[in-house]
Write an enzyme that holds these catalytic residues in place. Structure first.
Site, PDB file in Angstrom:
ATOM      1  N   MET A   1       0.740  -1.147   0.192  1.00  0.00           N
ATOM      2  CA  MET A   1      -0.019   0.078  -0.084  1.00  0.00           C
ATOM      3  C   MET A   1       0.653   1.450  -0.105  1.00  0.00           C
ATOM      4  O   MET A   1       0.811   2.256  -0.890  1.00  0.00           O
ATOM      5  CB  MET A   1      -0.837  -0.022   1.151  1.00  0.00           C
ATOM      6  CG  MET A   1      -1.839  -1.193   1.360  1.00  0.00           C
ATOM      7  SD  MET A   1      -3.131  -0.936  -0.064  1.00  0.00           S
ATOM      8  CE  MET A   1      -4.215   0.249   0.404  1.00  0.00           C
TER       9      MET A   1
ATOM     10  N   ASP B   1      12.311   2.999   4.762  1.00  0.00           N
ATOM     11  CA  ASP B   1      11.803   1.353   4.916  1.00  0.00           C
ATOM     12  C   ASP B   1      12.918   0.418   5.450  1.00  0.00           C
ATOM     13  O   ASP B   1      13.986   0.706   5.236  1.00  0.00           O
ATOM     14  CB  ASP B   1      11.076   1.140   3.391  1.00  0.00           C
ATOM     15  CG  ASP B   1      10.134  -0.411   3.858  1.00  0.00           C
ATOM     16  OD1 ASP B   1       8.867  -0.088   3.706  1.00  0.00           O
ATOM     17  OD2 ASP B   1      10.789  -1.266   4.020  1.00  0.00           O
TER      18      ASP B   1
ATOM     19  N   LEU C   1       2.746   1.311   8.032  1.00  0.00           N
ATOM     20  CA  LEU C   1       3.284   0.141   8.675  1.00  0.00           C
ATOM     21  C   LEU C   1       2.479  -1.096   9.065  1.00  0.00           C
ATOM     22  O   LEU C   1       1.308  -0.663   9.100  1.00  0.00           O
ATOM     23  CB  LEU C   1       4.112   0.558  10.058  1.00  0.00           C
ATOM     24  CG  LEU C   1       4.995   1.699   9.509  1.00  0.00           C
ATOM     25  CD1 LEU C   1       5.356   2.474  10.871  1.00  0.00           C
ATOM     26  CD2 LEU C   1       6.424   1.090   9.014  1.00  0.00           C
TER      27      LEU C   1
ATOM     28  N   THR D   1      -3.498   0.334   9.569  1.00  0.00           N
ATOM     29  CA  THR D   1      -4.426  -0.049  10.393  1.00  0.00           C
ATOM     30  C   THR D   1      -3.988  -0.581  11.889  1.00  0.00           C
ATOM     31  O   THR D   1      -3.566  -1.832  12.064  1.00  0.00           O
ATOM     32  CB  THR D   1      -5.112  -1.275   9.798  1.00  0.00           C
ATOM     33  OG1 THR D   1      -5.428  -0.834   8.314  1.00  0.00           O
ATOM     34  CG2 THR D   1      -6.411  -1.778  10.393  1.00  0.00           C
TER      35      THR D   1
ATOM     36  N   LYS E   1     -11.786   2.303  11.132  1.00  0.00           N
ATOM     37  CA  LYS E   1     -11.365   1.128  10.278  1.00  0.00           C
ATOM     38  C   LYS E   1     -11.160  -0.129  11.106  1.00  0.00           C
ATOM     39  O   LYS E   1     -11.492  -1.102  10.110  1.00  0.00           O
ATOM     40  CB  LYS E   1      -9.621   1.646  10.112  1.00  0.00           C
ATOM     41  CG  LYS E   1      -8.974   0.682   9.364  1.00  0.00           C
ATOM     42  CD  LYS E   1      -9.359   0.658   7.918  1.00  0.00           C
ATOM     43  CE  LYS E   1      -8.346  -0.460   7.182  1.00  0.00           C
ATOM     44  NZ  LYS E   1      -9.072  -0.850   5.894  1.00  0.00           N
TER      45      LYS E   1
ATOM     46  N   ASN F   1     -14.845  -1.393  10.924  1.00  0.00           N
ATOM     47  CA  ASN F   1     -15.038  -1.819   9.342  1.00  0.00           C
ATOM     48  C   ASN F   1     -14.373  -3.149   9.095  1.00  0.00           C
ATOM     49  O   ASN F   1     -15.065  -4.018   8.532  1.00  0.00           O
ATOM     50  CB  ASN F   1     -14.562  -0.662   8.326  1.00  0.00           C
ATOM     51  CG  ASN F   1     -14.671  -0.900   6.844  1.00  0.00           C
ATOM     52  OD1 ASN F   1     -15.888  -1.071   6.450  1.00  0.00           O
ATOM     53  ND2 ASN F   1     -13.676  -1.398   6.362  1.00  0.00           N
ATOM     54  N   ASN F   2     -13.166  -3.287   9.283  1.00  0.00           N
ATOM     55  CA  ASN F   2     -12.492  -4.411   8.843  1.00  0.00           C
ATOM     56  C   ASN F   2     -12.925  -5.645   9.825  1.00  0.00           C
ATOM     57  O   ASN F   2     -12.754  -6.809   9.133  1.00  0.00           O
ATOM     58  CB  ASN F   2     -10.913  -4.352   9.053  1.00  0.00           C
ATOM     59  CG  ASN F   2     -10.256  -3.664   7.995  1.00  0.00           C
ATOM     60  OD1 ASN F   2     -11.011  -2.838   7.259  1.00  0.00           O
ATOM     61  ND2 ASN F   2      -9.284  -3.857   7.361  1.00  0.00           N
TER      62      ASN F   2
ATOM     63  N   LYS G   1      -4.517  -9.781  11.917  1.00  0.00           N
ATOM     64  CA  LYS G   1      -4.202  -8.713  12.824  1.00  0.00           C
ATOM     65  C   LYS G   1      -5.253  -7.690  12.895  1.00  0.00           C
ATOM     66  O   LYS G   1      -5.399  -7.496  14.170  1.00  0.00           O
ATOM     67  CB  LYS G   1      -2.922  -7.955  12.315  1.00  0.00           C
ATOM     68  CG  LYS G   1      -2.474  -6.829  13.017  1.00  0.00           C
ATOM     69  CD  LYS G   1      -2.898  -5.472  12.477  1.00  0.00           C
ATOM     70  CE  LYS G   1      -2.622  -5.256  10.962  1.00  0.00           C
ATOM     71  NZ  LYS G   1      -2.938  -3.875  10.347  1.00  0.00           N
TER      72      LYS G   1
HETATM   73  P1  NAD Z   1       3.286  -4.464   3.905  1.00  0.00           P
HETATM   74  O1  NAD Z   1       3.633  -5.577   4.663  1.00  0.00           O
HETATM   75  O2  NAD Z   1       3.073  -4.768   2.065  1.00  0.00           O
HETATM   76  O3  NAD Z   1       4.030  -3.128   3.991  1.00  0.00           O
HETATM   77  C1  NAD Z   1       4.680  -2.548   5.280  1.00  0.00           C
HETATM   78  C2  NAD Z   1       6.140  -2.199   4.793  1.00  0.00           C
HETATM   79  O4  NAD Z   1       6.576  -1.598   6.008  1.00  0.00           O
HETATM   80  C3  NAD Z   1       7.071  -3.008   4.408  1.00  0.00           C
HETATM   81  O5  NAD Z   1       7.802  -2.442   3.382  1.00  0.00           O
HETATM   82  C4  NAD Z   1       8.203  -3.208   5.510  1.00  0.00           C
HETATM   83  O6  NAD Z   1       9.558  -3.328   5.244  1.00  0.00           O
HETATM   84  C5  NAD Z   1       7.888  -1.905   6.156  1.00  0.00           C
HETATM   85  N1  NAD Z   1       8.385  -1.959   7.534  1.00  0.00           N
HETATM   86  C6  NAD Z   1       7.851  -2.827   8.456  1.00  0.00           C
HETATM   87  N2  NAD Z   1       8.438  -2.391   9.764  1.00  0.00           N
HETATM   88  C7  NAD Z   1       9.170  -1.770   9.510  1.00  0.00           C
HETATM   89  C8  NAD Z   1       9.980  -0.456  10.301  1.00  0.00           C
HETATM   90  N3  NAD Z   1      10.081  -0.948  11.701  1.00  0.00           N
HETATM   91  N4  NAD Z   1      10.682   0.395   9.689  1.00  0.00           N
HETATM   92  C9  NAD Z   1      10.593   0.575   8.691  1.00  0.00           C
HETATM   93  N5  NAD Z   1       9.598  -0.064   7.682  1.00  0.00           N
HETATM   94  C10 NAD Z   1       9.144  -1.067   8.247  1.00  0.00           C
HETATM   95  O7  NAD Z   1       1.826  -3.968   4.280  1.00  0.00           O
HETATM   96  P2  NAD Z   1       0.703  -3.144   3.488  1.00  0.00           P
HETATM   97  O8  NAD Z   1      -0.296  -4.166   2.773  1.00  0.00           O
HETATM   98  O9  NAD Z   1       1.290  -2.027   2.756  1.00  0.00           O
HETATM   99  O10 NAD Z   1      -0.293  -2.574   4.550  1.00  0.00           O
HETATM  100  C11 NAD Z   1       0.238  -1.726   5.555  1.00  0.00           C
HETATM  101  C12 NAD Z   1      -0.961  -1.185   6.306  1.00  0.00           C
HETATM  102  O11 NAD Z   1      -2.010  -0.958   5.780  1.00  0.00           O
HETATM  103  C13 NAD Z   1      -1.237  -2.535   7.341  1.00  0.00           C
HETATM  104  O12 NAD Z   1      -1.564  -1.925   8.867  1.00  0.00           O
HETATM  105  C14 NAD Z   1      -2.433  -3.024   6.542  1.00  0.00           C
HETATM  106  O13 NAD Z   1      -3.288  -3.686   7.647  1.00  0.00           O
HETATM  107  C15 NAD Z   1      -3.155  -1.876   6.114  1.00  0.00           C
HETATM  108  N6  NAD Z   1      -4.105  -1.941   4.898  1.00  0.00           N
HETATM  109  C16 NAD Z   1      -3.762  -2.896   3.771  1.00  0.00           C
HETATM  110  C17 NAD Z   1      -4.429  -2.992   2.714  1.00  0.00           C
HETATM  111  C18 NAD Z   1      -3.872  -4.198   1.808  1.00  0.00           C
HETATM  112  O14 NAD Z   1      -4.952  -4.339   0.861  1.00  0.00           O
HETATM  113  N7  NAD Z   1      -2.763  -4.469   1.740  1.00  0.00           N
HETATM  114  C19 NAD Z   1      -5.506  -2.155   2.463  1.00  0.00           C
HETATM  115  C20 NAD Z   1      -5.963  -1.320   3.624  1.00  0.00           C
HETATM  116  C21 NAD Z   1      -5.173  -1.134   4.915  1.00  0.00           C
END
Ligand code: NAD
Length: 304
Positions: free
Chosen positions: A11, A30, A64, A95, A170, A173-174, A239
């Site tokens: 995302m 990141d 994150l 989230t 959020k 909703n989830n 989660k």
């Molecule tokens: P993801 O795991 O693809 O990305 C998370 C990123 O954060 C990764 O690039 C990881 O390397 C980085 N990261 C983790 N810990 C870190 C740290 N301590 N320091 C620096 N970087 C760090 O997750 P995502 O799918 O992008 O989701 C992110 C958030 O959005 C989550 O909370 C998820 O629940 C929420 N979300 C996801 C979606 C979806 O469809 N994927 C939709 C809505 C909301």
């Protein structure tokens, strides 16, 4: 505006790109060097720590996985709060639970900074097109200051109230979206194993209270095509439901339906499926019962 972005995953990567496209100066971090390299190639500057991102920015976005990552990245050693100027804003878009959101926001405010919570709805496709749903909570002046950055990422913006209310929205909703999806996998598996076809069930359910958006929109795009390639990871869906069940417990009741969905997803994670799209939950049922829940028309379209 000088904007920072931390968490460039499924995302966050496309969301950060849209901030660049919006004409803002962007500094990113990141823990994955590959994720940073993609943004640098598009014109962002890289930082070595969240503190450096804070020091280079007026506004820092965090996207994150879990609450502990947000707490560590914003308030931990070498965190954003150590670099961000007084009056700077963190827009927290992951989230996470409203309690963590409020706790982090309170610490920032004590230090003269602000937190706006703006978790997102919809999918990575909408992250790419800048058309996410934004659930915004916080103090009005900070929300106003954050709005030009938020507008780069979303089109449907809902103001939910004071600090933490965006995250409460959020999680609520989830909990609903995920429990409905898990319930769908159970109902469809029972139907197919009992001799019904998917097409018949869809036709009938479309006219009843059983119909829902997961059945209408999400499952035909992934599960019914036999596709569980990474999209919304089971790990993250689990989660979200866990956070909602914990919130319910804090509020004084046991979210039994939610806990059932949580257990289903924990079993999938134990089978090594945590990184697969939630469509994989349908395939687990298929394997258990020796059936297939696939859309014939959709399969034909895919093959064509
Ligand atoms: P993801 O795991 O693809 O990305 C998370 C990123 O954060 C990764 O690039 C990881 O390397 C980085 N990261 C983790 N810990 C870190 C740290 N301590 N320091 C620096 N970087 C760090 O997750 P995502 O799918 O992008 O989701 C992110 C958030 O959005 C989550 O909370 C998820 O629940 C929420 N979300 C996801 C979606 C979806 O469809 N994927 C939709 C809505 C909301």
């Amino acid at each position: 505006m000088k904007v920072g972005f931390i968490g460039l995953g499924v995302m966050g990567g496309p969301m950060a790109l849209n901030i660049l496209k919006g004409g803002h100066e962007l500094t990113v971090f990141d823990r994955s060097p590959e994720a940073i390299a993609r943004l640098v190639k598009a014109g962002a500057k890289s930082a070595a720590t969240p503190r450096e991102v804070g020091a280079a920015s007026d506004i820092v976005v965090t996207m994150l996985p879990e609450p502990q990552h947000v707490e560590q990245v914003v308030l931990g050693p070498d965190g954003v709060a150590e670099g961000l100027r007084k009056g700077g804003i963190v827009i927290e878009m992951s989230t996470i639970d409203p309690q963590t959101s409020r706790r982090v926001g309170d610490v920032l405010r004590e230090r003269g900074m602000e937190l706006v919570d703006s978790p997102v709805g919809k999918t990575s496709e909408h992250a790419a097109t800048g058309t996410l749903t934004l659930m915004v909570g916080g103090n009005k002046p900070a929300i106003d200051a954050a709005t030009p950055v938020l507008k780069c990422m979303g089109t449907d913006t809902f103001y939910c109230g004071g600090p933490g209310t965006g995250h409460a929205m959020k999680i609520t909703n989830n909990l609903l979206a995920t429990t409905i999806m898990v319930a769908n996998t159970e109902a469809l598996a029972i139907g197919i194993k009992s001799g019904l076809t998917l097409e018949l069930m869809q036709e009938v359910m479309r006219t009843t209270m059983g119909w829902n958006q997961q059945l209408a929109v999400a499952m035909p795009k992934k599960a019914f095509l036999g596709d569980d390639s990474p999209g919304f990871a089971v790990r993250l869906a689990c989660k979200d439901v866990r956070l909602a069940c914990d919130l319910a417990k804090n509020l004084g009741f046991d979210a039994l339906v939610g806990r059932g969905a949580q257990k289903t997803m924990e079993q999938a994670i134990e089978q090594g499926l945590g990184e697969r799209d939630t469509a994989t939950l349908m395939f687990i049922r298929e394997k258990q019962l020796g059936i297939e829940v696939r859309q014939k028309a959709a399969e034909q379209r895919k093959a064509a």
